[in-house]
Design a protein around this motif. Structure first.
Motif, PDB file in Angstrom:
ATOM      1  N   UNK A  50       0.834  -1.203   0.000  1.00 10.19           N
ATOM      2  CA  UNK A  50       0.000   0.000   0.000  1.00 10.19           C
ATOM      3  C   UNK A  50       0.869   1.254   0.000  1.00 10.19           C
ATOM      4  N   UNK A  51       1.946   1.261   0.784  1.00 10.99           N
ATOM      5  CA  UNK A  51       2.834   2.422   0.801  1.00 10.99           C
ATOM      6  C   UNK A  51       3.450   2.665  -0.573  1.00 10.99           C
ATOM      7  N   UNK A  52       3.834   1.598  -1.273  1.00 13.11           N
ATOM      8  CA  UNK A  52       4.399   1.743  -2.615  1.00 13.11           C
ATOM      9  C   UNK A  52       3.358   2.315  -3.578  1.00 13.11           C
ATOM     10  N   UNK A  53       2.124   1.821  -3.488  1.00 12.21           N
ATOM     11  CA  UNK A  53       1.063   2.313  -4.375  1.00 12.21           C
ATOM     12  C   UNK A  53       0.724   3.764  -4.047  1.00 12.21           C
ATOM     13  N   UNK A  54       0.697   4.110  -2.774  1.00 12.73           N
ATOM     14  CA  UNK A  54       0.370   5.478  -2.361  1.00 12.73           C
ATOM     15  C   UNK A  54       1.414   6.469  -2.852  1.00 12.73           C
ATOM     16  N   UNK A  55       2.674   6.038  -2.940  1.00 15.08           N
ATOM     17  CA  UNK A  55       3.754   6.915  -3.387  1.00 15.08           C
ATOM     18  C   UNK A  55       3.815   7.030  -4.905  1.00 15.08           C
ATOM     19  N   UNK A  56       3.081   6.226  -5.614  1.00 15.34           N
ATOM     20  CA  UNK A  56       3.107   6.172  -7.073  1.00 15.34           C
ATOM     21  C   UNK A  56       2.344   7.345  -7.690  1.00 15.34           C
ATOM     22  N   UNK A  59      -2.842   6.342 -10.470  1.00 16.66           N
ATOM     23  CA  UNK A  59      -4.016   6.348  -9.588  1.00 16.66           C
ATOM     24  C   UNK A  59      -4.345   4.927  -9.130  1.00 16.66           C
ATOM     25  N   UNK A  60      -4.497   4.769  -7.842  1.00 18.84           N
ATOM     26  CA  UNK A  60      -4.912   3.498  -7.235  1.00 18.84           C
ATOM     27  C   UNK A  60      -6.113   3.822  -6.358  1.00 18.84           C
ATOM     28  N   UNK A  61      -7.292   3.502  -6.865  1.00 24.55           N
ATOM     29  CA  UNK A  61      -8.535   3.881  -6.193  1.00 24.55           C
ATOM     30  C   UNK A  61      -8.521   3.504  -4.720  1.00 24.55           C
ATOM     31  N   UNK A  62      -8.783   4.477  -3.877  1.00 26.00           N
ATOM     32  CA  UNK A  62      -8.875   4.248  -2.441  1.00 26.00           C
ATOM     33  C   UNK A  62      -7.530   4.287  -1.728  1.00 26.00           C
ATOM     34  N   UNK A  63      -6.441   4.274  -2.480  1.00 27.08           N
ATOM     35  CA  UNK A  63      -5.114   4.325  -1.842  1.00 27.08           C
ATOM     36  C   UNK A  63      -4.562   5.734  -1.962  1.00 27.08           C
ATOM     37  N   UNK A  64      -4.452   6.230  -3.184  1.00 26.00           N
ATOM     38  CA  UNK A  64      -3.961   7.601  -3.346  1.00 26.00           C
ATOM     39  C   UNK A  64      -4.972   8.495  -4.057  1.00 26.00           C
ATOM     40  N   UNK A  65      -6.225   8.027  -4.170  1.00 23.91           N
ATOM     41  CA  UNK A  65      -7.276   8.843  -4.777  1.00 23.91           C
ATOM     42  C   UNK A  65      -8.388   9.176  -3.800  1.00 23.91           C
TER      43      UNK A  65
END
Length: 70
Positions: A50-56, A59-65
């Protein structure tokens, strides 16, 4: 006068569902809760993912959106 020591019950979270008996113990008695090593590893792995996806920048729905209107 003798003192009695009540032994604290212990529940280990293993990833399997808790039984009704375990849930009753947790709700009604002083209970120690521990997490099994295999579950801890899974939690660390998911957190890293999740941390890797959030830093990307992708767009990853619900993680960094965000989740949208709740």
């Amino acid at each position: 006068m003798g003192m009695t020591t009540k032994v604290m019950k212990k529940i280990t979270l293993t990833g399997a569902a808790l039984s009704l008996a375990e849930l009753k113990i947790f709700l009604e008695e002083k209970t120690q809760v521990e997490v099994s090593p295999s579950v801890l590893k899974k939690l660390y792995d998911v957190r890293k993912f999740v941390e890797e996806k959030a830093a990307s920048d992708v767009a990853h729905y619900g993680v960094n959106t965000g989740f949208g209107r709740l």
